[in-house]
Design a protein around this motif. Structure first.
Motif, PDB file in Angstrom:
ATOM      1  N   LEU B 174       0.812  -1.222   0.000  1.00  0.00           N
ATOM      2  CA  LEU B 174       0.000   0.000   0.000  1.00  0.00           C
ATOM      3  C   LEU B 174       0.841   1.265   0.000  1.00  0.00           C
ATOM      4  O   LEU B 174       0.321   2.361  -0.228  1.00  0.00           O
ATOM      5  CB  LEU B 174      -0.943   0.020   1.213  1.00  0.00           C
ATOM      6  CG  LEU B 174      -1.859  -1.193   1.327  1.00  0.00           C
ATOM      7  CD1 LEU B 174      -2.792  -1.036   2.526  1.00  0.00           C
ATOM      8  CD2 LEU B 174      -2.680  -1.370   0.066  1.00  0.00           C
ATOM      9  N   ALA B 175       2.137   1.124   0.282  1.00  0.00           N
ATOM     10  CA  ALA B 175       2.983   2.313   0.327  1.00  0.00           C
ATOM     11  C   ALA B 175       2.932   3.018  -1.013  1.00  0.00           C
ATOM     12  O   ALA B 175       3.022   2.383  -2.055  1.00  0.00           O
ATOM     13  CB  ALA B 175       4.415   1.913   0.652  1.00  0.00           C
ATOM     14  N   HIS B 203       3.029  -0.739   6.906  1.00  0.00           N
ATOM     15  CA  HIS B 203       3.057   0.243   7.993  1.00  0.00           C
ATOM     16  C   HIS B 203       1.712   0.964   8.117  1.00  0.00           C
ATOM     17  O   HIS B 203       1.550   1.825   8.967  1.00  0.00           O
ATOM     18  CB  HIS B 203       4.171   1.261   7.761  1.00  0.00           C
ATOM     19  CG  HIS B 203       5.546   0.689   7.919  1.00  0.00           C
ATOM     20  ND1 HIS B 203       5.990   0.139   9.095  1.00  0.00           N
ATOM     21  CD2 HIS B 203       6.583   0.591   7.053  1.00  0.00           C
ATOM     22  CE1 HIS B 203       7.245  -0.281   8.948  1.00  0.00           C
ATOM     23  NE2 HIS B 203       7.624  -0.021   7.711  1.00  0.00           N
ATOM     24  N   ASP B 204       0.784   0.644   7.226  1.00  0.00           N
ATOM     25  CA  ASP B 204      -0.539   1.263   7.292  1.00  0.00           C
ATOM     26  C   ASP B 204      -1.388   0.454   8.272  1.00  0.00           C
ATOM     27  O   ASP B 204      -1.932  -0.596   7.947  1.00  0.00           O
ATOM     28  CB  ASP B 204      -1.154   1.264   5.880  1.00  0.00           C
ATOM     29  CG  ASP B 204      -2.547   1.901   5.859  1.00  0.00           C
ATOM     30  OD1 ASP B 204      -3.203   1.944   6.933  1.00  0.00           O
ATOM     31  OD2 ASP B 204      -2.963   2.341   4.782  1.00  0.00           O
ATOM     32  N   MET B 205      -1.471   0.973   9.489  1.00  0.00           N
ATOM     33  CA  MET B 205      -2.059   0.181  10.572  1.00  0.00           C
ATOM     34  C   MET B 205      -3.542  -0.081  10.372  1.00  0.00           C
ATOM     35  O   MET B 205      -4.058  -1.140  10.740  1.00  0.00           O
ATOM     36  CB  MET B 205      -1.826   0.871  11.915  1.00  0.00           C
ATOM     37  CG  MET B 205      -0.399   0.712  12.383  1.00  0.00           C
ATOM     38  SD  MET B 205       0.118  -1.025  12.351  1.00  0.00           S
ATOM     39  CE  MET B 205       1.398  -0.974  11.149  1.00  0.00           C
TER      40      MET B 205
END
Ligand SMILES: Nc1ncnc2c1ncn2[C@@H]1O[C@H](COP(=O)(O)OP(=O)(O)OP(=O)(O)O)[C@@H](O)[C@H]1O
Ligand SMILES: Nc1ncnc2c1ncn2[C@@H]1O[C@H](COP(=O)(O)OP(=O)(O)OP(=O)(O)O)[C@@H](O)[C@H]1O
Ligand SMILES: [Mg+2]
Ligand SMILES: [Mg+2]
Lengths: 231, 248, 363, 305, 314
Positions: B174-175, B203-205
């Protein structure tokens, strides 16, 4: 601080920007919004003279810099955190930071401060740029831009790939910078953070500026967000 | 059933132990998220699972077979595909060609010298399906080099999907994608759940907590916590080391 | 129609200077003859063989088939000779070589349409070997680049030298630094050194020889110290010995005039390539005067037998159409005008016939 | 025997340093700036020809050297300005084609200007003569001067690349020119200067070797490949590597040439050994390169790509 | 049909017209030049396969030219004079050499690959230089051209030319199919990103090696024809400068289009003939032309053509 009027640019025969209007005042934080592929990065590239502007005007601090060489534009006080990090792979972390470091008399950023901001980088200071993890590279890209002590900081997806804690660290750092009077132009995927941070939003769609206004105004106009951001 | 079993994996660069005695089980069908601070060794782990990097010691078992020393290509053929955190595509080829090449990789020999590949409908159709899945159908004929960063990230995922893996290793898919595209991709992963086993680094919680069946937290080469999303979200050590306030 | 003569010489790359000497010698001769050969108007087609056999073969075909050359003067190098011999002679032209005289064309492979005006390749080395034996050099170190021609030249020397060969040093083609070999020579302390190091290799070697303080050991050579390399060696080469059938100071009618004219025209002392090319044109002139160009057989016969004014004095062809001539020991001297040149010191062998002539049964 | 071996080792090292001297300019332009410059050889040749000309005109070696350096520097500046700056952002192969073209143009130009006969450069009084070495062997003073110059160049180059800001920017610019510019550095000017410096180093090497080697139209071509070999063996981008590569090539070439046949005779019958020695000797450098690269695909000190 | 095949076919037709044209103006030498053009076009095509589609810049490709040429000499000495048998032998020798040298070279990339192929090329060169039986560095002349079905048809320059042209057409046609087939796409993929190719299940080494071997074999066939044309065989065919010239031809024409390789060979050989006849300093002019092409037409002559066509359409 920065004013862009009617900017048009593209790659080869393909035109991407058809009229970007954008202004950043001293000490102001502006967010550039738009979906993937709408021309945000292209705007930044054209701003820095990395691709030629086909039409329009770019002025920094009142100085017309349309068509100027990239290093002259940067020297007018712009600092860039580029999309995709663009770390120098053959330089060590420390060299990445000092190679292009510069200050006009009032250095606010120095190596110790960067190490303080990103302790992880300090640990890896002797490593080559391409030996870093994605997030570490992103920190380095931010640090490298800060080391040029800019008056206007341009961040193109600077928080991509960063762990939540570091991301917060960066946002609070930006808030501090803004408080110190630094102008900031930011592109980021987190609309929530941007709305908390920015003074103004500029929305682009297919290479045109289609909406400008405060975060509050955007919140009041959900149809805008719906139409241009689909958030 | 355990599809992927990692035992006591170790990898060091000089004095830096990037993977430090790591063990991990991924059950068939689950979406297993791995989170952890920057530089924790997540990408290095994926590299070792996919065969890009050879571990110093330890073992990787996939579907009951030890694959610690097999090369990348064989692992892909066994059903283990990956996406890259730092976009790795064929720049001069179009989006469709990028994906079709992945389809071709698992459909018969590539030592064919005569028939034009562009006319192989089977390849193109499957490739188009993958492109449509990630939302790039209208970009099929654009060279990868001429795509925006977010579009490249989407293409990266499409290529991995085209391998039709049993286990998909996703390194920050998703980055770099915008909010709308991220939403679409999350929905896509949601739909794939159950059909494909996934190891997701992200890192997208919001996405992690929405998608993961299980989450392992990797800190400097070691897994320090493992459990369901709620468990991890509440873990004070994880909050302090990684999540901060954002997850609340 | 004018008589057309192709000059097919290597005029580019490092050895270009050899080809230039030959070209200039030939052009000087033509000038002297008022642009006529045997009284007929003549045209010289100067062509660069580029030092590459395939290109040279192609250009030979162009000269003969397309441009209609009756005679080709060339080449400088033996490998080019092997490549162009077929195209030239099969195309109906005569080949006159101003330098290359490889053994393949001297023995069984001799060809009635090929005339070598210079010498047979082995001769200069054999003459040096005879000289070294006679001069009482009991031990000699040989040095040559590691390739066929290097082997052949050393072989020629060994054939006639009867002393000890202390060592044979094979160097690299195009070698720059000779300190390793020079150290070996210093360690061996031979009575003399014999070298075949053409072109830049020779310049490097001779300069470094002097700089290493080895000037006390006499150096003999072939194709190493001549007028093409001496401008670069200068003092370092003084006194070095070699052999040849011609030198600028050879006391033969017309030679002094040729050398003076050449210097006046081209600003440098002619090397043997120039002299032999000059001779080739003179031979052609005399032969055409005698037999014309219409009748090929008559012209061939004339080429073989006519007596022309050679810069070497008496000159005649052997059965294989290679020269039978005198060979001298030559030494590098500084001329009165300051230039460096070889000088004929003594006659070593008279009327020297090459070793292959007997095997030629062309007729 | 052992003595001679040591001596030849020394000779090899000395030849290696000479090679490094010639490769130094290329290390900068190709190794560090990542620009394939086939014209390096002709720039080296140009230095030697200018040296020959100026030394003759001025009657002084030193004045000649100075003028030759200045001229090659200017030539470097002009070439960069006319040609090279248009090629930095182009693929490597375009650089190959363009610099190949330059090679043709410059070497033909040299031939037109100075003719094709080799030229002589007299040794300066100060550095002529030789010092006694083992036995009857003497070592030329000028060789020592070349060694000193080579070592000094190596040290200077290493310092410039590894220790100065310019060196960092250069390395940064080689991998990503636009980014360096966008961070506020005039990378074009830096590249201009460094390219000119590279040309001058090539000229320096040419001028310096001119009293020892033949100054002729082929001198550039013959050394060009060798300089690339040196850099590639050492690993592109590393001054240390280039130096190590040069020493290795020098020693292997020299020692192999001299002792190869002797060693071969130890393991096979003399005739076969002579034959094998003949075949192998000229291949030595290339065998070395192939061996090094198949063992370390990025050279001795190169970075994995 | 896109522009590249059209251009390639136009070039082939142009070449085919040379012998009648030469007969018409009475200069048979034109056919000789055209033959040389076609021979080098085959060699350039073979190089384009690996360089243009696989980004494998072989700086030792002339070795295959030489191998092909020596195959003719060796076969002829052993009484095998048939062209096709000789081609077979040449291809076999080239395949062996390519397989061995490729297996080592293909471990490296980029400039390292350039240099290691140079190393192998030089080794082959020095091997033949020391091969006394075939004249060492002098090389050796062939007694006659190869035969076809026991007949000396090829002694006729026109017949020989059409034979070469047929080989060229075949090489072009085959390669054009190949690069557009599955294999070609995989090869292109390895050029673009090796890591990604591995990550979707390919072993790039195999495809590279296969292409490398095939390219060597085709180039060796060109070598067979070159030897026949000059009726001379020498190590000079495999000198590194020759490899460099092949690369220059290809770059001049335009990389990765096949048509560009042919155009480059034609133009280079033609220019050499033309300029060399015109001035002693023709290399200067040739250099200037090359420089002009690189600076103003980034993709070589095909790039220029493409832009002209695009300009015409707009
Ligand atoms: N190098 C390039 N050559 C040609 N077209 C390009 C190139 N880079 C981008 N484009 C095209 O330009 C358009 C705008 O791209 P840009 O990178 O500016 O988008 P963006 O708004 O930054 O998107 P993202 O959020 O995905 O980064 C896209 O449609 C893209 O396909
Ligand atoms: N080749 C290498 N040499 C030295 N250190 C390396 C090398 N490759 C990776 N590292 C280090 O290993 C650590 C782990 O890297 P990795 O890329 O696996 O991190 P990550 O968990 O994926 O981080 P991120 O979230 O930032 O992507 C990092 O600190 C990195 O600097
Ligand atoms: Mg962008
Ligand atoms: Mg990572």
């Amino acid at each position: 601080m920065l004013s862009i009027e009617g900017l048009e640019a593209g790659y080869g025969t393909a035109q991407v920007l058809f009229g970007i209007d954008l202004a950043v005042a001293e000490g102001e934080a502006v967010a550039l919004l738009g979906r993937n592929g709408m021309g945000k990065t292209t705007t930044v590239r054209a701003l820095f003279g990395l691709i030629p502007a086909r039409a329009g005007r770019i002025a920094v601090a009142g100085r017309d810099l349309t068509g100027a060489a990239p290093h002259r534009i940067a020297r007018a006080g712009l600092g860039l955190v580029p999309e995709g990090r663009q770390i120098f792979p053959t330089l060590t972390v420390e060299e990445n930071l000092v190679a292009t470091a510069r200050s006009d008399g009032r250095p606010r950023w120095s190596l110790p401060r960067i190490w303080e901001l990103f302790p992880r980088l300090a640990k890896r200071r002797r490593n080559m740029g391409d030996q870093l993890s994605g997030g570490e590279q992103q920190m380095l890209a931010v640090g490298r831009a800060l080391m040029t002590n800019p008056r206007l900081l341009v961040l193109d997806e600077a928080t991509e790939g960063l762990a939540p804690l570091i991301r917060e660290e960066i946002w609070s750092c930006l808030i501090r910078l803004k408080a110190e009077g630094e102008a900031i132009l930011v592109i980021d995927k987190s609309l929530a953070q941007l709305s908390r941070f920015a003074d103004r939003h500029v929305v682009i769609e297919k290479g045109r500026t289609v909406w400008t206004g405060s975060p509050a105004a955007l919140a009041r106009a959900p149809e805008i967000a719906q139409r241009y951001l689909h958030a | 059933m355990t599809l992927l079993a990692v035992r006591d994996l170790r990898k060091s660069y000089g004095a830096l132990a990037v993977t430090d005695g790591l063990s991990l089980d991924v059950a068939e069908g689950e979406l297993h998220a791995i989170i952890g601070p920057n530089g924790a060794g997540k990408t290095t782990l994926i590299a070792q699972l996919s065969g890009q990097l050879a571990p110093d010691s330890g073992s990787v078992t996939f579907d009951g077979t030890d694959i610690t020393r097999t090369d990348m290509a064989s692992r892909v053929r066994a059903g283990l595909a990956r996406s890259f955190q730092i976009t790795t595509l064929m720049p001069a080829m179009t989006a469709l060609e990028n994906v079709a090449l992945a389809v071709q990789g698992r459909s018969g020999s590539s030592f064919r010298f005569w028939r034009p590949v562009a006319a192989e409908a089977a390849l193109n159709d499957q490739a188009m399906t993958c492109l449509a899945q990630v939302g790039l159908a209208d970009r099929a004929d654009r060279p990868a080099a001429a795509m925006s960063h977010g579009e490249k990230r989407q293409l990266e995922l499409a290529v991995a999907l085209a391998c039709r893996p049993r286990l998909l290793l996703l390194d920050e898919p998703l980055a770099g994608t915008g909010p709308q595209e991220a939403e679409r991709l999350v929905a896509l992963l949601e739909a794939l759940k159950g059909q494909v086993t996934m190891v997701l680094i992200e890192h997208d919680m919001a996405a992690v907590f929405a998608l993961a069946d299980r989450i392992s937290v990797l800190v400097y080469g070691q897994i320090v916590a493992s459990g369901g999303p709620e468990e991890i979200r509440q873990d004070p050590a994880v909050r302090a080391a990684y999540l901060g306030e954002e997850a609340c | 129609d004018p008589v057309k003569v192709g000059l097919l010489l290597t005029l580019s790359g490092p050895p270009a200077v050899l080809g230039e000497h030959a070209r200039d010698g030939a052009l000087l001769a033509l000038k002297k003859l008022d642009g006529k050969l045997g009284g007929e108007a003549a045209e010289f087609l100067v062509t660069d063989a580029e030092g590459k056999p395939d290109i040279a073969a192609q250009k030979a075909r162009r000269l003969v088939e397309s441009d209609g050359a009756d005679v080709v003067i060339g080449p400088i190098f033996s490998n080019i000779m092997a490549a162009i011999a077929g195209p030239v002679t099969e195309g109906g032209a005569f080949l006159l070589s101003p330098n290359a005289g490889p053994s393949v064309f001297a023995g069984e492979g001799c060809n009635p349409d090929i005339f070598v005006v210079s010498y047979q390749n082995d001769q200069p080395d054999q003459v040096m070997g005879e000289y070294a034996s006679g001069a009482g050099y009991g031990s000699v170190v040989l040095i040559a680049p590691n390739y066929q021609a290097g082997m052949d030249h050393l072989g020629g020397f060994k054939r006639t030298y009867d002393g000890d060969i202390t060592a044979e040093l094979m160097t690299q083609l195009g070698q720059l630094d000779y300190s390793a070999e020079l150290a070996q020579i210093a360690a061996y302390q031979p009575d003399a050194v014999y070298a075949f190091l053409p072109g830049g290799m020779g310049v490097n070697f001779v300069k470094q020889y002097q700089q290493a303080g080895l000037s006390g050991i006499p150096m003999m050579s072939s194709f190493t110290t001549d007028e093409t390399t001496l401008p670069a060696m200068q003092d370092a080469a003084l006194g070095m010995l070699s052999s040849g059938s011609w030198s600028p100071d050879l006391d033969v009618p017309g030679n002094a005039e040729f050398v003076d004219d050449f210097i006046a025209e081209y600003g440098r002392v002619p090397a043997s390539y120039a002299a032999y090319a000059y001779d080739a044109v003179m031979l052609l002139d005399t032969a055409i005067a005698a037999a014309g160009t219409e009748d090929r057989d008559a012209l061939r016969e004339a080429l073989r037998t006519v007596d022309f004014p050679s810069l070497r004095g008496k000159f005649s062809f052997g059965a294989n159409q290679f020269p039978v001539q005198d060979f001298y020991l030559t030494e590098v001297v500084q001329r009165a005008d300051g230039a460096y040149a070889t000088s004929a010191k003594e006659l070593v062998t008279a009327d020297y016939v090459d070793a292959y002539a007997d095997a030629c049964t062309a007729e | 025997m052992a003595n001679l071996f040591l001596l030849q080792l020394l000779n090899g090292a000395q030849f290696g340093i000479l090679l490094f001297l010639v490769a130094a300019g290329l290390t900068l332009v190709f190794g560090i700036m990542d620009f394939i410059n086939l014209a390096h050889g002709v720039l080296y040749m140009l230095g030697a020809y200018l040296m020959a000309m100026f030394a003759l005109e001025t009657g002084s070696f030193w004045l000649g050297l100075l003028l030759a350096l200045a001229t090659t520097l200017v030539v470097g500046l002009v070439l960069e300005w006319l040609v090279f700056r248009r090629l930095y952002d182009r693929p490597h192969l375009d650089q190959v084609l363009a610099t190949f073209a330059l090679m043709l143009i410059l070497s033909e130009g040299v031939k037109i200007l100075w003719g094709s006969a080799p030229l002589n450069v007299a040794m300066p009084e100060l550095l002529s003569g030789s010092i006694p070495l083992a036995g009857p062997l003497r070592y030329p003073v000028y060789r020592i001067a070349i060694i000193v110059a080579g070592l000094a160049t190596a040290a200077g180059l290493w310092w410039l690349i590894a220790r100065t800001r310019a060196g960092m920017l250069l390395r940064a610019g080689a991998s990503n020119r636009p980014m360096v510019a966008a961070l506020g550095t005039d990378i074009s000017r830096l590249f201009l200067l460094v390219f000119a410096l590279g040309a001058m180093l090539a000229g320096f090497a040419g001028a310096l070797v001119s009293p020892v080697l033949s100054v002729d139209p082929g001198m550039g071509d013959s050394i060009l490949i060798l300089t690339f070999v040196v850099i590639v063996i050492g690993g592109v981008g590393s001054v240390k590597g280039a130096f190590a590569g040069a020493l290795l090539v020098g020693i292997v070439d020299t020692v192999g040439r001299i002792f190869g046949p002797i060693w071969l005779k130890l393991v096979m019958d003399p005739a076969a050994a002579t034959q094998a020695g003949r075949v192998l000797a000229p291949m030595l450098v290339y065998l070395l390169m192939a061996a090094v690269l198949s063992w370390r695909p990025n050279g001795l000190f190169g970075r994995p790509s | 049909m896109s522009a590249a095949p059209k251009a390639a076919i136009a070039l082939l037709i142009l070449l085919a017209l040379v012998p009648p044209a030469a007969a018409a103006i009475g200069d048979p030498f034109l056919t000789v030049i055209a033959t040389r053009m076609a021979v080098f076009a085959i060699a350039a095509l073979s190089l384009d396969l690996i360089l243009g589609y696989g980004a494998l810049v072989s700086f030792g490709h002339a070795a295959y030219l030489g191998l092909g040429a020596y195959a003719v000499a060796v076969c002829a000495r052993h009484g095998i004079t048939d062209l096709f048998l000789q081609m077979g032998a040449a291809a076999l020798a080239a395949a062996l050499f390519a397989a061995v040298s490729g297996a080592v070279s293909l471990r490296t990339r980029g400039i390292y690959f350039i240099m290691i192929t140079l190393a192998f090329g030089q080794m082959a060169y020095f091997f033949f230089v020391s091969l006394s039986a075939y004249g060492g560095d002098d090389g050796t002349a062939l007694a006659a051209r190869s035969t076809l079905f026991g007949r000396a048809w090829l002694e006729n320059d026109t017949a020989f030319f059409y034979m070469v042209l047929a080989c060229l057409a075949l090489a072009y046609g085959g390669l054009d199919r190949l690069v557009h087939a599955r294999f070609g796409r995989v090869l292109t993929g390895t050029r673009e990103s090796e890591l990604r190719m591995r990550a979707i299940g390919y072993r790039p080494f195999r495809y590279r090696l296969a292409a490398y071997v095939l390219s060597g074999m085709i180039c060796a066939v060109a070598g067979v024809l070159l030897a026949n044309q000059t009726e001379y065989v020498s190590p000079a065919y495999m000198a590194w400068t020759r490899s460099g010239e092949l690369i220059v031809m290809l770059l001049l024409g335009g990389v990765g289009t096949l048509a560009g390789a042919m155009a480059g060979a034609l133009v280079t050989v033609g220019l050499e003939e033309l300029l060399a006849g015109w001035s002693e300093h023709w290399r200067l002019c040739f250099g200037l032309i090359l420089l002009a092409v690189v600076l103003w037409s980034p993709a070589g002559l095909t790039g220029l053509l493409r832009r002209l066509l695009a300009g015409g359409r707009r």
